[in-house]
Design an enzyme around this catalytic site. Structure first.
Site, PDB file in Angstrom:
ATOM      1  N   CYS A  88       0.845  -1.201   0.000  1.00 33.98           N
ATOM      2  CA  CYS A  88       0.000   0.000   0.000  1.00 33.98           C
ATOM      3  C   CYS A  88       0.882   1.254   0.000  1.00 33.98           C
ATOM      4  CB  CYS A  88      -0.935  -0.015   1.197  1.00 33.98           C
ATOM      5  SG  CYS A  88      -2.118  -1.372   1.154  1.00 33.98           S
ATOM      6  N   ASN A 124       0.896   4.588   9.109  1.00 37.09           N
ATOM      7  CA  ASN A 124       1.659   5.056   7.957  1.00 37.09           C
ATOM      8  C   ASN A 124       2.275   6.430   8.165  1.00 37.09           C
ATOM      9  OD1 ASN A 124      -0.953   3.612   5.944  1.00 37.09           O
ATOM     10  ND2 ASN A 124       0.971   2.655   6.551  1.00 37.09           N
ATOM     11  N   SER A 184      -9.879  -5.291   8.203  1.00 36.69           N
ATOM     12  CA  SER A 184     -10.338  -6.074   7.073  1.00 36.69           C
ATOM     13  C   SER A 184      -9.180  -6.799   6.418  1.00 36.69           C
ATOM     14  CB  SER A 184     -11.036  -5.169   6.043  1.00 36.69           C
ATOM     15  OG  SER A 184     -12.178  -4.569   6.606  1.00 36.69           O
TER      16      SER A 184
END
EC number: 2.1.1.45
Length: 307
Positions: A184, A215, A306
């Site tokens: 990602c 992040n 998730s």
């Protein structure tokens, strides 16, 4: 109950102009933007819907020590740092990440049905060829060998060299099928201006309630620690997010809990000054070499994850 449409933009967070840190304004503005202006998108991998916006830009002033740690919920910064250190070491196994201090790869390595049935999976905790495993061993196009992208960057920057292509990338489309997850936060471009080091990091996809919390810390720490081991001053880190989203089962917690909390002043990150080289990072650095001062925070929020 999750509503079928995005929420009215009449709600604004009570963040005042004198609250410390431009960072918190940027962060809260993004969260509010998704809640108020986002579009529902069905995510194929998770089977869930996401409230989504395209393009967000965050800036962290590493040189001024403005550590981007969220204060409107308790943030576990050492787990985030452990993950980026694991990437720098080229780890490809969730057990190695756990030993360093984070369980963030346990689910993707061991609970992703597609990966569990993948012939390239080597067994329990195996992540495959992703993130640091790519960045430290990037395959050449002619299959003649592998490139240690990180070491090349560290060597250049230590000599004061910036070839306008000091890019650490974890993104290799030819290896996606050999990993449990596509990266990602996938690209980190270092730049020197005089004796000041800057960083441009790009993220293709961001779970804002959960992932962004990590992040932001990782982008900051990456610039701070690379500047330290290459002997440069740290400047600003620029964090580009392409697809920023909130999953439908996270939305009420974000809208009704976190966004109604007043942020506290930002804390300060301390990195052990004895860390002087890439070899140090690879061999002896632990989470005890990172600490924060002045961290005030609200209660934790258990956002759903998730896989």
């Amino acid at each position: 109950m999750i509503h079928e449409i995005a929420f009215s933009n009449s709600y604004t967070h009570p963040l005042t102009d004198n609250t410390q840190g431009i960072f918190m304004k940027q962060y809260l503005n993004l969260c509010n933007r998704i809640v108020n202006e986002g579009v529902w998108v069905k995510n194929e991998r998770t089977g869930k819907r996401c409230l989504t916006v395209i393009n967000a830009d965050l800036t962290y002033d590493v040189g001024k020590g403005e550590f981007p740690l969220v204060t409107t919920r308790k943030s576990y910064f050492k787990s985030a740092i452990a993950e980026i250190i694991g990437y720098l070491r080229g780890y490809d196994n969730a057990a190695d990440f756990r030993a360093l201090g984070t369980k963030t790869w346990d689910a993707n390595a061991n609970q992703n049905d597609v990966w569990l049935n993948n012939d390239f999976r080597k067994g329990e905790d195996d992540m495959g060829l992703c993130y640091g495993a790519i960045g430290r061993n990037f395959p050449t196009a002619d299959n003649s060998g592998k490139i240690d992208l990180l070491k090349n960057i560290i060597d250049d920057l230590s000599k004061g060299v910036d070839n306008r292509g000091e890019i650490l990338t974890f993104y290799h489309p030819g290896a996606f099928h050999m990993a449990c997850l596509r990266p990602c936060l996938y690209s980190h471009h270092f730049s020197l201006l005089g004796d000041t080091l800057y960083l441009n990091s790009t993220q293709r996809s961001c779970d804002v309630p959960l992932g962004l919390n990590f992040n932001m810390v990782q982008v900051y720490v990456l610039l701070a620690i690379v500047a330290q081991i290459t002997g440069h001053k740290a400047g600003q880190a620029f964090h580009k997010i392409v697809n920023a989203h909130i999953y439908e089962d996270q939305l009420e917690l974000m809208r009704d809990v976190q966004l109604k909390r007043e942020p506290y002043p930002l804390p300060t990150l301390k990195i052990n000054p004895k860390i002087k080289s890439l070899e140090d990072i690879e061999t002896w650095v632990t989470m005890d070499d990172f600490s924060i001062e002045g961290y005030e925070f609200h209660e934790p929020i258990a956002y759903p994850f998730s896989v």
